[in-house]
Design a protein around this motif. Sequence first.
Motif, PDB file in Angstrom:
ATOM      1  N   LYS A   1       0.821  -1.209   0.000  1.00  0.00           N
ATOM      2  CA  LYS A   1       0.000   0.000   0.000  1.00  0.00           C
ATOM      3  C   LYS A   1       0.856   1.262   0.000  1.00  0.00           C
ATOM      4  CE  LYS A   1      -3.970  -0.079   0.014  1.00  0.00           C
ATOM      5  NZ  LYS A   1      -4.845  -0.125  -1.148  1.00  0.00           N
ATOM      6  N   PHE A   2       1.899   1.300   0.839  1.00  0.00           N
ATOM      7  CA  PHE A   2       2.814   2.443   0.851  1.00  0.00           C
ATOM      8  C   PHE A   2       4.106   2.061   1.539  1.00  0.00           C
ATOM      9  CE2 PHE A   2      -0.186   2.962   4.359  1.00  0.00           C
ATOM     10  CZ  PHE A   2       0.616   3.197   5.450  1.00  0.00           C
ATOM     11  N   VAL A   3       5.079   2.957   1.396  1.00  0.00           N
ATOM     12  CA  VAL A   3       6.411   2.731   1.954  1.00  0.00           C
ATOM     13  C   VAL A   3       6.730   3.866   2.909  1.00  0.00           C
ATOM     14  CG1 VAL A   3       8.868   2.534   1.388  1.00  0.00           C
ATOM     15  CG2 VAL A   3       7.158   1.531  -0.125  1.00  0.00           C
ATOM     16  N   VAL A   4       7.309   3.529   4.046  1.00  0.00           N
ATOM     17  CA  VAL A   4       7.669   4.522   5.053  1.00  0.00           C
ATOM     18  C   VAL A   4       9.174   4.437   5.291  1.00  0.00           C
ATOM     19  CG1 VAL A   4       7.298   5.282   7.433  1.00  0.00           C
ATOM     20  CG2 VAL A   4       5.433   4.220   6.167  1.00  0.00           C
ATOM     21  N   LEU A   5       9.813   5.604   5.381  1.00  0.00           N
ATOM     22  CA  LEU A   5      11.229   5.607   5.720  1.00  0.00           C
ATOM     23  C   LEU A   5      11.540   6.833   6.565  1.00  0.00           C
ATOM     24  CD1 LEU A   5      13.413   6.901   2.895  1.00  0.00           C
ATOM     25  CD2 LEU A   5      11.109   6.219   2.343  1.00  0.00           C
ATOM     26  N   ARG A   6      12.678   6.770   7.221  1.00  0.00           N
ATOM     27  CA  ARG A   6      13.102   7.883   8.066  1.00  0.00           C
ATOM     28  C   ARG A   6      13.303   9.116   7.215  1.00  0.00           C
ATOM     29  NH1 ARG A   6      17.155   3.775  10.374  1.00  0.00           N
ATOM     30  NH2 ARG A   6      18.132   4.380   8.443  1.00  0.00           N
ATOM     31  N   SER A   7      13.050  10.287   7.784  1.00  0.00           N
ATOM     32  CA  SER A   7      13.176  11.520   7.018  1.00  0.00           C
ATOM     33  C   SER A   7      14.612  11.736   6.551  1.00  0.00           C
ATOM     34  CB  SER A   7      12.689  12.719   7.830  1.00  0.00           C
ATOM     35  OG  SER A   7      13.437  12.861   9.004  1.00  0.00           O
ATOM     36  N   GLU A   8      15.603  11.308   7.345  1.00  0.00           N
ATOM     37  CA  GLU A   8      16.997  11.444   6.931  1.00  0.00           C
ATOM     38  C   GLU A   8      17.261  10.612   5.676  1.00  0.00           C
ATOM     39  OE1 GLU A   8      16.388  10.100  10.125  1.00  0.00           O
ATOM     40  OE2 GLU A   8      16.401  12.031  11.160  1.00  0.00           O
ATOM     41  N   ASP A   9      16.695   9.412   5.634  1.00  0.00           N
ATOM     42  CA  ASP A   9      16.859   8.547   4.463  1.00  0.00           C
ATOM     43  C   ASP A   9      16.170   9.154   3.236  1.00  0.00           C
ATOM     44  OD1 ASP A   9      18.264   6.756   6.025  1.00  0.00           O
ATOM     45  OD2 ASP A   9      16.533   5.461   6.382  1.00  0.00           O
ATOM     46  N   TYR A  10      14.999   9.755   3.458  1.00  0.00           N
ATOM     47  CA  TYR A  10      14.276  10.398   2.364  1.00  0.00           C
ATOM     48  C   TYR A  10      15.084  11.567   1.815  1.00  0.00           C
ATOM     49  CZ  TYR A  10      10.814  13.025  -0.234  1.00  0.00           C
ATOM     50  OH  TYR A  10      10.164  13.715  -1.217  1.00  0.00           O
ATOM     51  N   ASP A  11      15.627  12.407   2.709  1.00  0.00           N
ATOM     52  CA  ASP A  11      16.432  13.554   2.283  1.00  0.00           C
ATOM     53  C   ASP A  11      17.635  13.096   1.469  1.00  0.00           C
ATOM     54  OD1 ASP A  11      14.680  15.250   3.584  1.00  0.00           O
ATOM     55  OD2 ASP A  11      15.940  15.452   5.374  1.00  0.00           O
ATOM     56  N   LEU A  12      18.293  12.039   1.902  1.00  0.00           N
ATOM     57  CA  LEU A  12      19.437  11.502   1.170  1.00  0.00           C
ATOM     58  C   LEU A  12      19.013  11.007  -0.216  1.00  0.00           C
ATOM     59  CD1 LEU A  12      22.438  10.738   1.145  1.00  0.00           C
ATOM     60  CD2 LEU A  12      21.798   8.574   2.193  1.00  0.00           C
ATOM     61  N   MET A  13      17.871  10.345  -0.287  1.00  0.00           N
ATOM     62  CA  MET A  13      17.358   9.844  -1.556  1.00  0.00           C
ATOM     63  C   MET A  13      17.072  10.999  -2.515  1.00  0.00           C
ATOM     64  SD  MET A  13      14.005   7.470  -2.274  1.00  0.00           S
ATOM     65  CE  MET A  13      12.845   8.765  -1.857  1.00  0.00           C
ATOM     66  N   VAL A  14      16.467  12.068  -2.010  1.00  0.00           N
ATOM     67  CA  VAL A  14      16.164  13.235  -2.840  1.00  0.00           C
ATOM     68  C   VAL A  14      17.458  13.871  -3.342  1.00  0.00           C
ATOM     69  CG1 VAL A  14      15.215  15.570  -2.776  1.00  0.00           C
ATOM     70  CG2 VAL A  14      13.918  13.682  -1.806  1.00  0.00           C
ATOM     71  N   GLN A  15      18.459  13.979  -2.482  1.00  0.00           N
ATOM     72  CA  GLN A  15      19.745  14.542  -2.888  1.00  0.00           C
ATOM     73  C   GLN A  15      20.407  13.690  -3.976  1.00  0.00           C
ATOM     74  OE1 GLN A  15      22.060  14.913   0.660  1.00  0.00           O
ATOM     75  NE2 GLN A  15      20.963  16.726   1.378  1.00  0.00           N
ATOM     76  N   GLU A  16      20.352  12.381  -3.817  1.00  0.00           N
ATOM     77  CA  GLU A  16      20.948  11.490  -4.814  1.00  0.00           C
ATOM     78  C   GLU A  16      20.229  11.610  -6.154  1.00  0.00           C
ATOM     79  OE1 GLU A  16      23.758   9.711  -4.637  1.00  0.00           O
ATOM     80  OE2 GLU A  16      24.049  10.607  -2.668  1.00  0.00           O
ATOM     81  N   GLN A  17      18.913  11.752  -6.130  1.00  0.00           N
ATOM     82  CA  GLN A  17      18.160  11.923  -7.369  1.00  0.00           C
ATOM     83  C   GLN A  17      18.523  13.245  -8.042  1.00  0.00           C
ATOM     84  OE1 GLN A  17      14.120  11.513  -5.999  1.00  0.00           O
ATOM     85  NE2 GLN A  17      14.092   9.307  -6.371  1.00  0.00           N
ATOM     86  N   ALA A  18      18.688  14.300  -7.245  1.00  0.00           N
ATOM     87  CA  ALA A  18      19.079  15.594  -7.795  1.00  0.00           C
ATOM     88  C   ALA A  18      20.468  15.511  -8.432  1.00  0.00           C
ATOM     89  CB  ALA A  18      19.043  16.667  -6.709  1.00  0.00           C
ATOM     90  N   LYS A  19      21.378  14.815  -7.769  1.00  0.00           N
ATOM     91  CA  LYS A  19      22.722  14.638  -8.329  1.00  0.00           C
ATOM     92  C   LYS A  19      22.657  13.885  -9.653  1.00  0.00           C
ATOM     93  CE  LYS A  19      25.291  14.274  -4.017  1.00  0.00           C
ATOM     94  NZ  LYS A  19      26.121  13.364  -3.206  1.00  0.00           N
ATOM     95  N   ALA A  20      21.838  12.857  -9.710  1.00  0.00           N
ATOM     96  CA  ALA A  20      21.713  12.063 -10.936  1.00  0.00           C
ATOM     97  C   ALA A  20      21.158  12.911 -12.082  1.00  0.00           C
ATOM     98  CB  ALA A  20      20.825  10.844 -10.696  1.00  0.00           C
ATOM     99  N   ARG A  21      20.138  13.749 -11.798  1.00  0.00           N
ATOM    100  CA  ARG A  21      19.589  14.628 -12.837  1.00  0.00           C
ATOM    101  C   ARG A  21      20.649  15.627 -13.306  1.00  0.00           C
ATOM    102  NH1 ARG A  21      15.145  14.592  -9.360  1.00  0.00           N
ATOM    103  NH2 ARG A  21      15.701  16.649  -8.562  1.00  0.00           N
TER     104      ARG A  21
END
Length: 80
Positions: free
Chosen positions: A27-47
Amino acid sequence: MRDTAKFSELVETTPGPVTVTKNGYSKFVVLRSEDYDLMVQEQAKARLMARIAVAERERAAGTARDAFEALDDLEAKYGL
């Protein structure tokens, strides 16, 4: 979900995301906000790296334009 404190502890102590299911379906995925922030940063770097790669290919092919010249053309065209 009846015990939110237990769920919160599960999310905090699990390395990575926690998938919540209902009737056996995700139904959905939950993760720590620190992990989410890191994921967003990695996606920005990839773009950014993808855009840099395009710019490098254009430069190598001789199809790139100087940014200042392009801005001057836009200003002239649109009266900015």
